[in-house]
Design a protein around this motif. Structure first.
Motif, mmCIF file in Angstrom:
data_model
loop_
_atom_site.group_PDB
_atom_site.id
_atom_site.type_symbol
_atom_site.label_atom_id
_atom_site.label_comp_id
_atom_site.label_asym_id
_atom_site.label_seq_id
_atom_site.Cartn_x
_atom_site.Cartn_y
_atom_site.Cartn_z
ATOM 1 N N LEU A 179 0.825 -1.209 0.000
ATOM 2 C CA LEU A 179 0.000 0.000 0.000
ATOM 3 C C LEU A 179 0.858 1.258 0.000
ATOM 4 O O LEU A 179 0.531 2.247 -0.675
ATOM 5 N N ALA A 180 1.967 1.217 0.728
ATOM 6 C CA ALA A 180 2.860 2.375 0.769
ATOM 7 C C ALA A 180 3.470 2.644 -0.608
ATOM 8 O O ALA A 180 3.615 3.804 -1.020
ATOM 9 N N ALA A 181 3.811 1.590 -1.325
ATOM 10 C CA ALA A 181 4.383 1.753 -2.665
ATOM 11 C C ALA A 181 3.376 2.388 -3.614
ATOM 12 O O ALA A 181 3.728 3.242 -4.443
ATOM 13 N N LEU A 182 2.109 1.987 -3.498
ATOM 14 C CA LEU A 182 1.079 2.548 -4.374
ATOM 15 C C LEU A 182 0.864 4.036 -4.109
ATOM 16 O O LEU A 182 0.484 4.791 -5.012
ATOM 17 N N ALA A 183 1.109 4.448 -2.893
ATOM 18 C CA ALA A 183 0.921 5.860 -2.531
ATOM 19 C C ALA A 183 2.180 6.697 -2.709
ATOM 20 O O ALA A 183 2.137 7.926 -2.568
ATOM 21 N N ASP A 184 3.288 6.060 -3.040
ATOM 22 C CA ASP A 184 4.573 6.743 -3.152
ATOM 23 C C ASP A 184 4.583 7.661 -4.379
ATOM 24 O O ASP A 184 4.251 7.239 -5.486
ATOM 25 N N ALA A 185 4.990 8.899 -4.186
ATOM 26 C CA ALA A 185 5.016 9.865 -5.285
ATOM 27 C C ALA A 185 6.030 9.498 -6.357
ATOM 28 O O ALA A 185 5.921 9.949 -7.504
ATOM 29 N N SER A 186 7.017 8.670 -6.012
ATOM 30 C CA SER A 186 8.039 8.289 -6.996
ATOM 31 C C SER A 186 7.632 7.080 -7.841
ATOM 32 O O SER A 186 8.367 6.691 -8.753
ATOM 33 N N LEU A 187 6.468 6.501 -7.570
ATOM 34 C CA LEU A 187 6.007 5.342 -8.333
ATOM 35 C C LEU A 187 5.737 5.756 -9.778
ATOM 36 O O LEU A 187 4.989 6.695 -10.039
#
Length: 322
Positions: A179-187
């Motif tokens: 979930l944190a990866a999906l919300a990461d601005a760098s994704l």
């Protein structure tokens, strides 16, 4: 950073391609665990192992699962003793299952065990179970409800499927790092690999919060069709679609993901379906038979995602929050 959602063989092929054309440490592969089960007292995670073996260069290239350097003394002895041999476990593969089982019983969670085993096998990308909680795919068939491996391996996908159930999904928690990866601005992109949408991808989507997190993500979501000209490259995808009353087409798969997709990669053979797909479509050769094929498709997927990011900057994004 790229997040890839994957099942077994097909997803692992594209994940390998991605890992070879980008810094592997920037790739997070979130893997279905609905196929997991206990067999001969061992905790087995088939999709995780297929992805890990593939990324480590250990996979059996002929069948796509298991190890290429395998021996079969355990199975031969088990057969001689009259034991269950329908789920074939090679000698080296068993060592992994024994160690996983030991560590899970000692209190470790699946994600930490997976991370350590992958590190020891030399896997570059991070391989993350969709959840540390038990989720089990079951299928309603003309023989009643069957556990996934009973249907898939023991019964060789022969029973007719009319319904699917992801037991435990409603109470499961998506891994927080997912979930944190999906919300990461760098994704930069979420890639839905060419895995069976019903038994590989939808168990991931069934976990509370995952679909909403995908919709809310600022990164483009792009899927690769597992269907080519009405046929699945591997596995029962097309058969299951027909039994569920669906057309076995790339367009039908797109409809399953419709509220999520910004882009969709389909095979050149399915060019006629472009007009029916409500996402930006990229035509490509999606059959991955060589390492070069895997890398080529991975480049096409990332290029398509880059175009979608530019479209978003211009305010033309397809996906909206629901």
């Amino acid at each position: 950073m790229i997040v890839a959602l994957s099942g077994g063989v097909g997803g692992a092929k594209l994940a390998l391609g991605l890992s070879r054309i980008m810094p592997p440490e920037n790739l997070l592969v979130v893997v279905n665990t609905g196929d997991d089960f206990e067999h001969l007292g061992l905790s087995i995670s088939p999709d995780i192992d297929t992805v890990a073996y593939t990324l480590a260069g250990l996979a059996n290239r002929e069948v796509g699962w298991g190890r290429h350097d395998e021996t079969w003394s355990f199975m031969e002895t088990m057969d001689a003793l009259g034991g269950e041999t329908w789920f074939r476990l090679g000698d080296r593969d068993i060592a992994l299952h024994v160690e996983r089982t030991r560590r899970l019983k000692s209190g470790e969670n699946l994600s930490s065990v997976t991370a350590d085993l992958c590190r020891r096998m030399g896997v570059g990308p991070r391989v993350l179970p969709m959840t540390d909680d038990p989720v089990r795919t079951r299928l309603l068939t003309n023989q009643g409800w069957l556990d996934f491996q009973e249907y898939f391996v023991h019964q060789r996908c022969e029973p007719v499927v009319s319904e699917l159930q992801f037991q435990g999904a409603g109470a499961a928690k998506a891994h927080p790092d997912f979930l944190a990866a999906l919300a990461d601005a760098s994704l930069e992109a979420v890639v839905i690999c060419p895995s069976n949408p019903f038994i590989s991808v939808e168990p991931i989507l069934a976990i509370p919060g995952v679909r909403a997190a995908l919709i809310a993500s600022k990164a483009p979501i792009i899927a690769v069709s597992p269907i080519i000209a009405g046929r699945a490259v591997k596995g029962p995808t097309a058969k299951m679609m027909t039994e569920l009353g669906l057309d076995a087409t790339a367009g039908t798969v797109a409809e399953r993901y419709n509220d999520l997709l910004d882009g969709y990669v389909i095979d050149n053979a399915d060019m006629s379906e472009v007009v029916s797909i409500d996402a930006r479509v990229t035509l490509a050769q999606t059959l991955m038979t060589t390492l070069e094929d895997r890398e080529s498709l991975a480049r096409i997927v990332l290029d398509a995602a880059a175009v979608l990011r530019r479209r978003e900057l211009r305010g033309l994004r397809h996906r909206t929050a629901q």
